[in-house]
Design a protein around this motif. Structure first.
Motif, PDB file in Angstrom:
ATOM      1  N   THR A   2       0.819  -1.209   0.000  1.00 40.55           N
ATOM      2  CA  THR A   2       0.000   0.000   0.000  1.00 40.55           C
ATOM      3  C   THR A   2       0.852   1.258   0.000  1.00 40.55           C
ATOM      4  O   THR A   2       0.506   2.232  -0.645  1.00 40.55           O
ATOM      5  N   GLU A  85     -10.049  -3.752  -0.279  1.00 36.31           N
ATOM      6  CA  GLU A  85     -10.607  -2.446   0.066  1.00 36.31           C
ATOM      7  C   GLU A  85      -9.679  -1.315  -0.367  1.00 36.31           C
ATOM      8  O   GLU A  85     -10.136  -0.280  -0.859  1.00 36.31           O
ATOM      9  N   PHE A  86      -8.382  -1.508  -0.203  1.00 35.24           N
ATOM     10  CA  PHE A  86      -7.417  -0.502  -0.639  1.00 35.24           C
ATOM     11  C   PHE A  86      -7.489  -0.308  -2.147  1.00 35.24           C
ATOM     12  O   PHE A  86      -7.541   0.821  -2.637  1.00 35.24           O
ATOM     13  N   SER A  89     -10.649   1.564  -3.023  1.00 35.15           N
ATOM     14  CA  SER A  89     -10.590   2.989  -2.684  1.00 35.15           C
ATOM     15  C   SER A  89      -9.693   3.755  -3.653  1.00 35.15           C
ATOM     16  O   SER A  89      -9.999   4.895  -4.022  1.00 35.15           O
ATOM     17  N   ARG A  90      -8.599   3.157  -4.083  1.00 35.68           N
ATOM     18  CA  ARG A  90      -7.708   3.807  -5.051  1.00 35.68           C
ATOM     19  C   ARG A  90      -8.383   3.919  -6.420  1.00 35.68           C
ATOM     20  O   ARG A  90      -8.214   4.913  -7.113  1.00 35.68           O
ATOM     21  N   ALA A  92     -11.599   4.214  -6.868  1.00 37.55           N
ATOM     22  CA  ALA A  92     -12.621   5.254  -6.731  1.00 37.55           C
ATOM     23  C   ALA A  92     -12.010   6.646  -6.851  1.00 37.55           C
ATOM     24  O   ALA A  92     -12.617   7.547  -7.434  1.00 37.55           O
ATOM     25  N   VAL A  93     -10.808   6.818  -6.336  1.00 41.50           N
ATOM     26  CA  VAL A  93     -10.137   8.115  -6.393  1.00 41.50           C
ATOM     27  C   VAL A  93      -9.606   8.398  -7.791  1.00 41.50           C
ATOM     28  O   VAL A  93      -9.769   9.500  -8.319  1.00 41.50           O
TER      29      VAL A  93
END
Length: 124
Positions: A2, A85-86, A89-90, A92-93
């Motif tokens: 990460t 999940e990481f 989220s990346r 989505a960004v």
């Protein structure tokens, strides 16, 4: 992993060979974890593999060996959930971020597709 691919929000960052190798190693670890924790359940009732059941029952109820094995399995699954999940989220960004691996994301989905029917919804 990460920290290697998660820093900064800039999409222009190119992926380094070391980061690409790290993503591939992560993908291969997910594949290994999947084969360790699941059996191919195509056309069959999904079950937790016998080796996992036996190892989590070793030494009797409440034994140190049983607790250690169970903790290892739970820790591995929690790590894979965190990685998924990481990734989500990346994405989505910044979905076009070259530091994200579509193959790793596909492999994580493959893992959960095999893992969930046996561990989460065993009777469906």
């Amino acid at each position: 992993l990460t920290s290697a691919i998660g820093g900064g929000g800039s999409v222009e960052v190119e992926i380094t060979p070391d980061a690409a190798a790290l993503l591939e190693e992560a993908r291969l670890l997910v594949v290994c974890a999947c084969h360790l924790l699941t059996d191919d359940n195509a056309g069959e009732t999904p079950l937790v593999p016998d080796a996992i059941v036996k190892s989590t029952m070793a030494g009797g109820s409440g034994s140190a060996e049983q607790e250690a094995t169970t903790a290892a399995v739970v820790g591995l699954v929690n790590s894979l959930v965190s990685l998924a999940e990481f990734q989500a989220s990346r994405i989505a960004v910044s979905p076009a971020d070259p530091r994200l691996s579509p193959l790793l994301a596909k492999t994580l989905l493959w893992f959960f597709h095999r893992w969930a029917p046996a561990y989460i919804l065993p009777n469906l």
